[in-house]
Design a protein around this motif. Structure first.
Motif, PDB file in Angstrom:
ATOM      1  N   ALA A 272       0.832  -1.194   0.000  1.00  0.00           N
ATOM      2  CA  ALA A 272       0.000   0.000   0.000  1.00  0.00           C
ATOM      3  C   ALA A 272       0.873   1.253   0.000  1.00  0.00           C
ATOM      4  O   ALA A 272       1.937   1.269   0.609  1.00  0.00           O
ATOM      5  N   ILE A 273       0.424   2.268  -0.718  1.00  0.00           N
ATOM      6  CA  ILE A 273       1.103   3.569  -0.696  1.00  0.00           C
ATOM      7  C   ILE A 273       0.188   4.519   0.082  1.00  0.00           C
ATOM      8  O   ILE A 273      -0.972   4.708  -0.285  1.00  0.00           O
ATOM      9  N   THR A 274       0.690   5.077   1.147  1.00  0.00           N
ATOM     10  CA  THR A 274      -0.118   5.947   2.003  1.00  0.00           C
ATOM     11  C   THR A 274       0.251   7.412   1.759  1.00  0.00           C
ATOM     12  O   THR A 274       1.252   7.713   1.095  1.00  0.00           O
ATOM     13  N   TRP A 275      -0.551   8.329   2.318  1.00  0.00           N
ATOM     14  CA  TRP A 275      -0.206   9.756   2.257  1.00  0.00           C
ATOM     15  C   TRP A 275       1.170   9.978   2.866  1.00  0.00           C
ATOM     16  O   TRP A 275       1.950  10.794   2.384  1.00  0.00           O
ATOM     17  N   GLN A 276       1.458   9.237   3.932  1.00  0.00           N
ATOM     18  CA  GLN A 276       2.754   9.371   4.597  1.00  0.00           C
ATOM     19  C   GLN A 276       3.897   9.097   3.624  1.00  0.00           C
ATOM     20  O   GLN A 276       4.882   9.840   3.576  1.00  0.00           O
ATOM     21  N   HIS A 277       3.748   8.032   2.803  1.00  0.00           N
ATOM     22  CA  HIS A 277       4.771   7.735   1.803  1.00  0.00           C
ATOM     23  C   HIS A 277       4.983   8.939   0.885  1.00  0.00           C
ATOM     24  O   HIS A 277       6.108   9.344   0.615  1.00  0.00           O
ATOM     25  N   LEU A 278       3.855   9.490   0.387  1.00  0.00           N
ATOM     26  CA  LEU A 278       3.966  10.582  -0.581  1.00  0.00           C
ATOM     27  C   LEU A 278       4.607  11.814   0.049  1.00  0.00           C
ATOM     28  O   LEU A 278       5.428  12.484  -0.571  1.00  0.00           O
ATOM     29  N   GLU A 279       4.231  12.097   1.290  1.00  0.00           N
ATOM     30  CA  GLU A 279       4.815  13.264   1.971  1.00  0.00           C
ATOM     31  C   GLU A 279       6.317  13.064   2.221  1.00  0.00           C
ATOM     32  O   GLU A 279       7.107  13.989   2.049  1.00  0.00           O
ATOM     33  N   ASP A 280       6.703  11.844   2.599  1.00  0.00           N
ATOM     34  CA  ASP A 280       8.129  11.557   2.799  1.00  0.00           C
ATOM     35  C   ASP A 280       8.892  11.690   1.476  1.00  0.00           C
ATOM     36  O   ASP A 280      10.006  12.204   1.440  1.00  0.00           O
ATOM     37  N   MET A 281       8.270  11.206   0.393  1.00  0.00           N
ATOM     38  CA  MET A 281       8.913  11.307  -0.922  1.00  0.00           C
ATOM     39  C   MET A 281       9.092  12.770  -1.311  1.00  0.00           C
ATOM     40  O   MET A 281      10.137  13.170  -1.839  1.00  0.00           O
ATOM     41  N   GLN A 282       8.059  13.564  -1.012  1.00  0.00           N
ATOM     42  CA  GLN A 282       8.112  14.995  -1.356  1.00  0.00           C
ATOM     43  C   GLN A 282       9.278  15.670  -0.616  1.00  0.00           C
ATOM     44  O   GLN A 282      10.040  16.428  -1.192  1.00  0.00           O
TER      45      GLN A 282
END
Ligand code: ATP
Ligand code: MG
Length: 299
Positions: A272-282
């Motif tokens: 699963a890709i979570t909002w947390q993943h996307l924010e960390d990637m950003q």
């Protein structure tokens, strides 16, 4: 084992696992004709038929050779396996795949006012459950002597009725426990729906059908958890960003015309890709992130 050229799969007739079981088999390309009694469904696309039964009957049908495969909660499968072991028989069935639905846990729950800290406090108490073997096994491993009160249903009201001090029951959200002034204290088993098979593989055409079905189920499960993640980032940040994502295949990296150090990346991730993943990637330098579901996959 008698020779048969059609495979039989037992699934729950009506209950929490029914729809997801039918859906999984449909995604594996199995189509069934419903018969009038709705207990037996003839497979039209492949020589694979369905039997619709109570979930408790699935392991026994495999043990007796009536069915070759079954979909059932791990809680039911292990409870019955312990039952056979206690009777001195080896279990004639085993879990071959975890299927990723029907998640719940078999948990010990205590009255809200009970300050539970560890299993030793259960010594001498009465615990109500529909899973006496799994509970007794857990108590034995914890070195605790408690009385196991076996109930076939409505376990959660036993403490209020005074027939038990605490309970061991299936929990998913915990709402039923809260409604009965109970609180989850310890997890006895993490459960989900599983594919069960006999311990002996059939020595006829069914063996090949089982192999094919397992390959298709693996594909269906893989696609369900796979996501295509795309983003742009500086080339130098690529490793740091990729490390933040769930494991997957090596990403495809393309350079962007006119922007020397910027790359465009595509990665298949198994998880699963979570909002947390996307924010960390950003934070690590990724921009223009997109997460897409994967429809079908052939390696
Ligand atoms: P049957 O009539 O087939 O015997 P049942 O009442 O025993 O049905 P269900 O309540 O439909 O069974 O539950 C089937 C399985 O669903 C359970 O054995 C368990 O693995 C899973 N499950 C998932 N969440 C829950 C939950 N919150 N409570 C009970 N079972 C759950
Ligand atoms: Mg049942």
């Amino acid at each position: 084992m008698s020779a048969r050229d059609r495979l039989r799969i037992a699934i729950q007739k009506s209950g929490r696992l029914s729809d997801a079981s039918i859906d999984l088999l449909a995604r594996c390309g199995l189509k069934f004709r419903r018969s009038r009694d709705k207990l037996f469904c003839f497979g039209e696309s492949l020589p694979v038929d369905l039997l619709l039964v109570r979930d408790d009957d699935v392991p026994g049908m495999i043990a007796q050779g009536v069915c070759d495969l079954g979909i059932v909660g791990r809680n039911v499968l292990l409870e019955q396996a312990l039952d056979s072991a206690n009777a001195g028989d080896g279990a004639a069935f085993r879990e071959v795949r975890a299927l990723g639905f029907g998640h719940c846990r078999l948990a010990l729950a205590v009255p809200e006012e009970f300050a539970y800290a560890d299993a030793a406090q259960l010594g001498g108490l009465r615990i109500a459950t529909s899973y006496p073997n799994l509970l007794a096994d857990w108590l034995r491993r914890a070195g605790v002597q408690a009385a196991v009160v076996t109930l076939s249903g409505s376990v959660e009201i036993a403490p209020r009725l005074g027939t038990a001090d605490c309970i061991c029951d299936l929990v998913s959200s915990g709402a039923t426990l809260a409604a009965n002034q109970l609180r989850e204290a310890a997890i006895i088993l993490e459960s989900e729906a599983v594919l069960a098979a006999g311990t002996l593989s059939p020595a006829d055409a069914r063996a090949e059908l089982i192999d094919m079905l397992l390959r298709r189920i693996d594909g269906v499960i893989q696609v369900r958890v796979s996501k295509l993640v795309m983003w742009q980032s500086p080339r130098a940040a690529l490793d740091a960003i990729t490390r933040l994502l769930p494991q997957g295949q090596r990403p495809t990296v393309t350079s962007i015309e006119g922007q020397d150090n910027q790359v465009s990346v595509q990665a298949i991730c198994n998880g699963a890709i979570t909002w947390q993943h996307l924010e960390d990637m950003q934070r690590a330098g990724a921009r223009q992130m997109l997460v897409l579901p994967v429809e079908q996959m052939l390696a």
